[in-house]
Design a protein around this motif. Sequence first.
Motif, PDB file in Angstrom:
ATOM      1  N   ALA A   1       9.540   1.584   3.923  1.00 20.88           N
ATOM      2  CA  ALA A   1       8.450   0.765   4.474  1.00 20.88           C
ATOM      3  C   ALA A   1       8.160   1.173   5.916  1.00 20.88           C
ATOM      4  CB  ALA A   1       8.830  -0.707   4.425  1.00 20.88           C
ATOM      5  N   PHE A   2       6.860   1.263   6.257  1.00 20.43           N
ATOM      6  CA  PHE A   2       6.442   1.718   7.583  1.00 20.43           C
ATOM      7  C   PHE A   2       5.289   0.897   8.139  1.00 20.43           C
ATOM      8  CE2 PHE A   2       8.272   5.454   5.602  1.00 20.43           C
ATOM      9  CZ  PHE A   2       9.050   5.989   6.606  1.00 20.43           C
ATOM     10  N   CYS A   3       5.184   0.919   9.467  1.00 21.30           N
ATOM     11  CA  CYS A   3       4.014   0.427  10.190  1.00 21.30           C
ATOM     12  C   CYS A   3       3.506   1.597  11.030  1.00 21.30           C
ATOM     13  CB  CYS A   3       4.390  -0.738  11.111  1.00 21.30           C
ATOM     14  SG  CYS A   3       3.036  -1.229  12.216  1.00 21.30           S
ATOM     15  N   LEU A   4       2.207   1.875  10.921  1.00 21.67           N
ATOM     16  CA  LEU A   4       1.558   2.884  11.750  1.00 21.67           C
ATOM     17  C   LEU A   4       0.681   2.140  12.747  1.00 21.67           C
ATOM     18  CD1 LEU A   4       0.737   5.837  12.390  1.00 21.67           C
ATOM     19  CD2 LEU A   4      -1.099   5.546  10.701  1.00 21.67           C
ATOM     20  N   TYR A   5       0.987   2.295  14.029  1.00 24.67           N
ATOM     21  CA  TYR A   5       0.244   1.628  15.094  1.00 24.67           C
ATOM     22  C   TYR A   5      -0.322   2.708  15.998  1.00 24.67           C
ATOM     23  CZ  TYR A   5      -0.763  -1.468  19.042  1.00 24.67           C
ATOM     24  OH  TYR A   5      -1.389  -2.163  20.053  1.00 24.67           O
TER      25      TYR A   5
ATOM     26  N   SER B   1      -5.399   0.336  15.976  1.00 26.17           N
ATOM     27  CA  SER B   1      -5.370   0.050  14.545  1.00 26.17           C
ATOM     28  C   SER B   1      -3.917  -0.099  14.129  1.00 26.17           C
ATOM     29  CB  SER B   1      -6.049   1.155  13.728  1.00 26.17           C
ATOM     30  OG  SER B   1      -5.224   2.297  13.656  1.00 26.17           O
ATOM     31  N   GLN B   2      -3.699  -0.835  13.054  1.00 26.56           N
ATOM     32  CA  GLN B   2      -2.345  -1.048  12.557  1.00 26.56           C
ATOM     33  C   GLN B   2      -2.394  -1.066  11.032  1.00 26.56           C
ATOM     34  OE1 GLN B   2      -0.487  -4.657  13.956  1.00 26.56           O
ATOM     35  NE2 GLN B   2       1.548  -3.874  13.516  1.00 26.56           N
ATOM     36  N   HIS B   3      -1.480  -0.315  10.423  1.00 25.82           N
ATOM     37  CA  HIS B   3      -1.408  -0.211   8.966  1.00 25.82           C
ATOM     38  C   HIS B   3       0.041  -0.378   8.526  1.00 25.82           C
ATOM     39  CE1 HIS B   3      -5.465   1.593   8.761  1.00 25.82           C
ATOM     40  NE2 HIS B   3      -5.116   2.162   9.900  1.00 25.82           N
ATOM     41  N   PHE B   4       0.248  -1.129   7.451  1.00 26.24           N
ATOM     42  CA  PHE B   4       1.563  -1.283   6.837  1.00 26.24           C
ATOM     43  C   PHE B   4       1.497  -0.609   5.477  1.00 26.24           C
ATOM     44  CE2 PHE B   4       1.071  -4.708   9.835  1.00 26.24           C
ATOM     45  CZ  PHE B   4       2.294  -4.730  10.488  1.00 26.24           C
ATOM     46  N   PHE B   5       2.550   0.142   5.109  1.00 27.72           N
ATOM     47  CA  PHE B   5       2.518   0.903   3.865  1.00 27.72           C
ATOM     48  C   PHE B   5       3.934   1.344   3.500  1.00 27.72           C
ATOM     49  CE2 PHE B   5       2.100   3.737   7.405  1.00 27.72           C
ATOM     50  CZ  PHE B   5       2.865   4.848   7.080  1.00 27.72           C
ATOM     51  N   SER B   6       4.071   1.936   2.331  1.00 24.20           N
ATOM     52  CA  SER B   6       5.346   2.479   1.875  1.00 24.20           C
ATOM     53  C   SER B   6       5.166   3.914   1.409  1.00 24.20           C
ATOM     54  CB  SER B   6       5.905   1.651   0.710  1.00 24.20           C
ATOM     55  OG  SER B   6       6.237   0.359   1.140  1.00 24.20           O
TER      56      SER B   6
ATOM     57  N   THR C   1       0.850  -1.196   0.000  1.00 21.72           N
ATOM     58  CA  THR C   1       0.000   0.000   0.000  1.00 21.72           C
ATOM     59  C   THR C   1       0.886   1.245   0.000  1.00 21.72           C
ATOM     60  OG1 THR C   1      -1.730  -1.171   1.192  1.00 21.72           O
ATOM     61  CG2 THR C   1      -1.799   1.236   1.291  1.00 21.72           C
ATOM     62  N   GLN C   2       0.516   2.233  -0.812  1.00 22.53           N
ATOM     63  CA  GLN C   2       1.319   3.448  -0.947  1.00 22.53           C
ATOM     64  C   GLN C   2       0.691   4.612  -0.195  1.00 22.53           C
ATOM     65  OE1 GLN C   2       4.392   3.592  -2.689  1.00 22.53           O
ATOM     66  NE2 GLN C   2       4.047   1.383  -2.487  1.00 22.53           N
ATOM     67  N   GLY C   3       1.513   5.383   0.500  1.00 17.52           N
ATOM     68  CA  GLY C   3       1.076   6.596   1.167  1.00 17.52           C
ATOM     69  C   GLY C   3       0.683   6.394   2.619  1.00 17.52           C
ATOM     70  N   VAL C   4       0.877   7.451   3.399  1.00 18.97           N
ATOM     71  CA  VAL C   4       0.492   7.432   4.815  1.00 18.97           C
ATOM     72  C   VAL C   4      -1.031   7.321   4.882  1.00 18.97           C
ATOM     73  CG1 VAL C   4       0.547   8.706   7.000  1.00 18.97           C
ATOM     74  CG2 VAL C   4       2.480   8.877   5.408  1.00 18.97           C
ATOM     75  N   PRO C   5      -1.551   6.335   5.629  1.00 18.98           N
ATOM     76  CA  PRO C   5      -3.011   6.142   5.676  1.00 18.98           C
ATOM     77  C   PRO C   5      -3.719   7.226   6.478  1.00 18.98           C
ATOM     78  CG  PRO C   5      -1.936   4.637   7.170  1.00 18.98           C
ATOM     79  CD  PRO C   5      -0.844   5.356   6.435  1.00 18.98           C
ATOM     80  N   ARG C   6      -4.979   7.392   6.194  1.00 15.77           N
ATOM     81  CA  ARG C   6      -5.861   8.205   7.028  1.00 15.77           C
ATOM     82  C   ARG C   6      -6.474   7.266   8.051  1.00 15.77           C
ATOM     83  NH1 ARG C   6      -8.524  12.902   4.831  1.00 15.77           N
ATOM     84  NH2 ARG C   6      -9.186  13.025   6.987  1.00 15.77           N
ATOM     85  N   LEU C   7      -6.708   7.756   9.247  1.00 15.56           N
ATOM     86  CA  LEU C   7      -7.318   6.943  10.294  1.00 15.56           C
ATOM     87  C   LEU C   7      -8.811   7.224  10.370  1.00 15.56           C
ATOM     88  CD1 LEU C   7      -4.656   7.329  13.134  1.00 15.56           C
ATOM     89  CD2 LEU C   7      -4.929   5.442  11.509  1.00 15.56           C
ATOM     90  N   ALA C   8      -9.590   6.167  10.593  1.00 15.41           N
ATOM     91  CA  ALA C   8     -11.044   6.282  10.738  1.00 15.41           C
ATOM     92  C   ALA C   8     -11.482   5.440  11.934  1.00 15.41           C
ATOM     93  CB  ALA C   8     -11.738   5.781   9.472  1.00 15.41           C
TER      94      ALA C   8
END
Length: 180
Positions: free
Chosen positions: A138-142, A128-133, A102-109
């Motif tokens: 490469a990043f994980c947003l927790y 919530s946890q998201h993996f993306f680039s 997945t590309q780009g920093v996610p939005r949180l909902a």
Amino acid sequence: MARRADAYGIRAQAPSDWSLQIRRRPGPSAGAGVRSVGPTGDRASVPVDGVPHPVLQACTRPIPPSTGDFGGGLVDVLGPDDVFVALLEYGSEAADHGLFATQGVPRLAPSQFAGNRMPRHLPGMSASQHFFSVGGRAFCLYTVIGSHARRMALVPKADAVVRTVSVTDAATMRREGGMP
């Protein structure tokens, strides 16, 4: 006035009453053999490639120096109005494919948060946890919120911080000597 952090090609800001930091994970000598691929709460986690990568942490409470990458030691004491955000970088070889496709920093909902997304059950809390680039990195947003029942109010606060995140691409970081 907002708090700002800018290090290792990652920039972010948070409200002035939040804690915000960007640090490098301890290197192999501090945590050799420890591998972190999920919200473990390890105090000294080292990515699979053994290279120390940056960790951004933002919280409505002070962040003690002993806090684990995924908030270990801190999320346990969050109150019902608290928010914790962690952005962890993984090796650039993981970027853009598999878990990190997945590309780009996610939005949180609010719909992305649930109690079963935490490594262990903490009554009333959710995560919530998201993996993306982004830019070949490469990043994980927790993200953890102190009250699942208050997610409609708390998630927008976390998302406001996440939306300020910007990342310098891997090619620029290498050219400037900022990436291994």
